[in-house]
Design a protein around this motif. Sequence first.
Motif, PDB file in Angstrom:
ATOM      1  N   VAL A   6       0.843  -1.203   0.000  1.00  0.00           N
ATOM      2  CA  VAL A   6       0.000   0.000   0.000  1.00  0.00           C
ATOM      3  C   VAL A   6       0.880   1.254   0.000  1.00  0.00           C
ATOM      4  N   ALA A   7       1.938   1.233   0.806  1.00  0.00           N
ATOM      5  CA  ALA A   7       2.844   2.385   0.860  1.00  0.00           C
ATOM      6  C   ALA A   7       3.509   2.632  -0.486  1.00  0.00           C
ATOM      7  N   SER A   8       3.784   1.579  -1.240  1.00  0.00           N
ATOM      8  CA  SER A   8       4.422   1.756  -2.548  1.00  0.00           C
ATOM      9  C   SER A   8       3.449   2.302  -3.585  1.00  0.00           C
ATOM     10  N   LYS A   9       2.170   2.028  -3.409  1.00  0.00           N
ATOM     11  CA  LYS A   9       1.158   2.487  -4.374  1.00  0.00           C
ATOM     12  C   LYS A   9       0.582   3.857  -4.007  1.00  0.00           C
ATOM     13  N   VAL A  10       0.313   4.041  -2.711  1.00  0.00           N
ATOM     14  CA  VAL A  10      -0.284   5.293  -2.234  1.00  0.00           C
ATOM     15  C   VAL A  10       0.433   5.693  -0.949  1.00  0.00           C
ATOM     16  N   PRO A  11       1.622   6.292  -1.072  1.00  0.00           N
ATOM     17  CA  PRO A  11       2.439   6.590   0.109  1.00  0.00           C
ATOM     18  C   PRO A  11       1.714   7.381   1.201  1.00  0.00           C
ATOM     19  N   GLN A  12       0.869   8.324   0.813  1.00  0.00           N
ATOM     20  CA  GLN A  12       0.192   9.137   1.818  1.00  0.00           C
ATOM     21  C   GLN A  12      -0.901   8.367   2.561  1.00  0.00           C
ATOM     22  N   ALA A  13      -1.260   7.176   2.100  1.00  0.00           N
ATOM     23  CA  ALA A  13      -2.313   6.385   2.740  1.00  0.00           C
ATOM     24  C   ALA A  13      -1.801   5.585   3.935  1.00  0.00           C
ATOM     25  N   VAL A  14      -0.490   5.529   4.106  1.00  0.00           N
ATOM     26  CA  VAL A  14       0.087   4.708   5.169  1.00  0.00           C
ATOM     27  C   VAL A  14       0.879   5.588   6.129  1.00  0.00           C
TER      28      VAL A  14
END
Length: 182
Positions: free
Chosen positions: A115-123
């Motif tokens: 998830v961090a690699s796809k949407v860094p601000q989401a994690v």
Amino acid sequence: MDKLIELISGGTVLAAIIGGVILLIQQRQITKLQLELQKGEARQKLLELRRPLYRELLEPWTVGLTAAMNSEDPTRAITDQVDSPEYLATLFEFAATASDDLVRSYNEMAMAGWVASKVPQAVDPKKIPEKLGQFLLLVRKDLGLPDTELGHEDMLRVRLPYMGAPDLPDVFRTTPPAEVER
């Protein structure tokens, strides 16, 4: 005389029954000990398989943590290794031999990383090191130290000095500094 012969033959039968029961009990104990020995040997072989497997499994995460400590992008460092066929084979072997808790912990850590690699601000940036520390702690327990008193931050702190960090940086903290026992 007949009574004496009856008494002796009755005693012989009784002695044979008692002897048979004792022999049966001893045989069960021997069988139980043999099974315990086999379990111990199987457990030891499993530990011997797990150690190098866990090392291989953790390599991309170690590379990623090193990149993060050097202010580099950890995502690229991890992705390059995790996407390889060799790593996929390692994952299959891991899933077949690791404890249930360890497989679940790896899945949580990998999902947070993905998830961090796809949407860094989401994690939350603390989430991945926290998951890594929890995974490392379970590896420790799985390799024969189930009663460890170390926590997941201790497992990260062990690795950080080798990467040039004097202590656990704030981004890697999962609890406020005042609550972390040293």
